[in-house]
Write an enzyme that holds these catalytic residues in place. Structure first.
Site, PDB file in Angstrom:
ATOM      1  N   ASP A  15      15.735  -7.552   6.897  1.00 34.08           N
ATOM      2  CA  ASP A  15      15.074  -8.382   7.930  1.00 34.08           C
ATOM      3  C   ASP A  15      14.223  -7.432   8.785  1.00 34.08           C
ATOM      4  O   ASP A  15      14.404  -7.301   9.981  1.00 34.08           O
ATOM      5  CB  ASP A  15      16.100  -9.158   8.775  1.00 34.08           C
ATOM      6  CG  ASP A  15      17.066  -8.255   9.551  1.00 34.08           C
ATOM      7  OD1 ASP A  15      17.513  -8.685  10.643  1.00 34.08           O
ATOM      8  OD2 ASP A  15      17.374  -7.149   9.093  1.00 34.08           O
ATOM      9  N   ASP A  20      15.797  -1.293   9.422  1.00 30.24           N
ATOM     10  CA  ASP A  20      15.602  -1.713   8.025  1.00 30.24           C
ATOM     11  C   ASP A  20      14.496  -0.885   7.386  1.00 30.24           C
ATOM     12  O   ASP A  20      14.618  -0.408   6.261  1.00 30.24           O
ATOM     13  CB  ASP A  20      15.190  -3.188   7.942  1.00 30.24           C
ATOM     14  CG  ASP A  20      16.183  -4.129   8.573  1.00 30.24           C
ATOM     15  OD1 ASP A  20      16.226  -4.195   9.806  1.00 30.24           O
ATOM     16  OD2 ASP A  20      16.936  -4.778   7.823  1.00 30.24           O
ATOM     17  N   THR A 131      20.891  -5.547   4.439  1.00 34.57           N
ATOM     18  CA  THR A 131      20.807  -4.980   5.803  1.00 34.57           C
ATOM     19  C   THR A 131      20.357  -6.017   6.826  1.00 34.57           C
ATOM     20  O   THR A 131      19.906  -5.663   7.910  1.00 34.57           O
ATOM     21  CB  THR A 131      19.862  -3.769   5.838  1.00 34.57           C
ATOM     22  OG1 THR A 131      18.523  -4.207   5.583  1.00 34.57           O
ATOM     23  CG2 THR A 131      20.271  -2.706   4.841  1.00 34.57           C
ATOM     24  N   HIS A 246      21.806   2.052  11.689  1.00 32.88           N
ATOM     25  CA  HIS A 246      22.653   1.026  11.069  1.00 32.88           C
ATOM     26  C   HIS A 246      22.299   0.845   9.582  1.00 32.88           C
ATOM     27  O   HIS A 246      23.124   1.058   8.708  1.00 32.88           O
ATOM     28  CB  HIS A 246      22.461  -0.322  11.768  1.00 32.88           C
ATOM     29  CG  HIS A 246      22.753  -0.342  13.229  1.00 32.88           C
ATOM     30  ND1 HIS A 246      23.988  -0.084  13.773  1.00 32.88           N
ATOM     31  CD2 HIS A 246      21.936  -0.617  14.285  1.00 32.88           C
ATOM     32  CE1 HIS A 246      23.936  -0.204  15.094  1.00 32.88           C
ATOM     33  NE2 HIS A 246      22.711  -0.529  15.426  1.00 32.88           N
TER      34      HIS A 246
HETATM   35  O1  RIB Z   1      23.597  -4.954  14.183  1.00 32.09           O
HETATM   36  C1  RIB Z   1      22.612  -4.168  13.584  1.00 32.09           C
HETATM   37  C2  RIB Z   1      21.952  -4.893  12.461  1.00 32.09           C
HETATM   38  O2  RIB Z   1      21.287  -6.054  12.949  1.00 32.09           O
HETATM   39  C3  RIB Z   1      20.853  -4.072  11.772  1.00 32.09           C
HETATM   40  O3  RIB Z   1      20.757  -4.479  10.440  1.00 32.09           O
HETATM   41  C4  RIB Z   1      19.619  -4.454  12.522  1.00 32.09           C
HETATM   42  O4  RIB Z   1      18.428  -4.281  11.746  1.00 32.09           O
HETATM   43  C5  RIB Z   1      19.862  -5.917  12.751  1.00 32.09           C
HETATM   44  O5  RIB Z   1      19.474  -6.618  11.563  1.00 32.09           O
HETATM   45 CA    CA Z   2      18.580  -5.218   9.604  1.00 38.56          CA
END
Ligand code: RIB
Ligand code: CA
Length: 315
Positions: A15, A20, A131, A246
């Protein structure tokens, strides 16, 4: 003779937001992935914006001709849209590549169909790295239940099992946006499902020093620009100027499993609560007497992650 690197067959579902994008860059620059395709989903930003951002990153890496981008769900299964422009900016990339002309265009088709087709064409070989919210994978499982038998592994960035959430006191963003989709995935019967949660992603924090290591290069300038506002907000909120990696960690786990320590546990998803919707409920004491359904990441080798991440981006 140099031993040929056996590339991991990966479909990346994004997303595209700031982290990402860094996960996409890691997957491509690592040289360890055969990236079968990138599927997009609504989440941090709209589906259209996430798709455009993904295409911009492929253009930036001159990889658009070889890696198909396929659009997926434009909204969660049931819930209203819940964008995160506060974190990722209006554009979703923190303002980086704002004026870039988008050359790569998404292919025809729908992401859940693409996931089913590609996995069934390569039984036992494809790793799905998710992701964003799990909407595309939930739709794929509903359409093609036998998917679970033929996918090699599903690794998803989402949830938190020992700490607080980042949207509500208990819910992490990707789970919170589409908890019904997460519940479908958690109960689909994937033999290898790995949760890469905030417990470990909060321990891989990109700093200015890391970015300095990238030098005055196109990648270095991109990473600095895309993470700058995010880091400013992190300083205001947490007192530290950093950007949590993340999504790059979820990609890195697909490349090198030894980066994390996991435990097989039963994890369920709350979908019917006034306060706790989106919570990943982890049964550490097996109180529910249910079979463990996933590998939960409980520890991470932070230094080894950044060696992999920065090494790939400098390559
Ligand atoms: O909580 C972090 C996640 O949420 C990551 O994937 C960030 O890109 C959002 O999508
Ligand atoms: Ca993400």
């Amino acid at each position: 003779m140099e031993s040929a690197v056996i590339k991991k067959k990966v479909i990346l579902d994004v997303d595209t937001g700031i982290d990402d994008a860094l996960g996409v860059i890691l997957a491509i620059k690592s040289g360890q992935c055969e990236l079968i395709g990138i599927t997009t989903v609504n989440g941090n930003v709209s589906l259209g914006k996430a798709t455009e951002n993904t295409c911009k990153i492929l253009d930036f890496l001159q990889a658009g001709a070889t890696i198909p981008v396929i659009c997926g769900a434009s909204r969660p299964l049931l819930r209203p849209l819940f964008f995160e422009h506060r974190i990722h900016g209006e554009d979703g990339l923190g303002g980086a590549l704002r004026d870039a002309k988008v050359l790569t265009q998404p292919r025809d088709g729908f992401a859940p169909d693409f996931i089913c087709e590609q996995v069934l064409a390569r039984p036992g070989e494809v790793t799905l790295v998710m992701t964003g919210p799990l909407t595309n994978l939930a739709l794929a499982v509903k359409k093609c239940p036998e998917l679970v038998k033929h996918v090699k592994e599903v690794i998803f960035m989402g949830g938190v099992v020992n700490g607080h959430g980042n949207v509500t006191p208990v819910a992490e963003y990707n789970m919170y946006v589409d908890p019904e989709a997460a519940k479908v995935v958690f109960h689909a019967g994937f033999p290898q499902l790995t949760l890469v949660g905030l417990d470990v992603t909060r321990r891989v924090l990109l700093t200015e020093e890391h970015i300095d290591e990238l030098g005055d290069t196109p990648i270095g300038r991109y990473v600095r620009q895309s993470t700058s506002d995010y880091m400013d907000r992190s300083l205001e909120r947490n007192g530290v100027r950093a950007c949590a990696m993340h999504d790059p960690l979820a990609v890195a786990v697909a490349l090198d499993r030894s980066l994390v320590k996991t435990q097989r546990l039963y994890v369920d998803m709350e979908t019917r609560s006034e306060l706790c919707d989106g919570q990943t409920v982890c049964d550490f004491q097996n109180r529910l007497k249910k079979e463990p359904n996933m590998n939960v990441c409980l520890d991470v080798d932070t230094e080894a992650f950044f060696t992999l991440f920065l090494g790939a981006l400098k390559a």
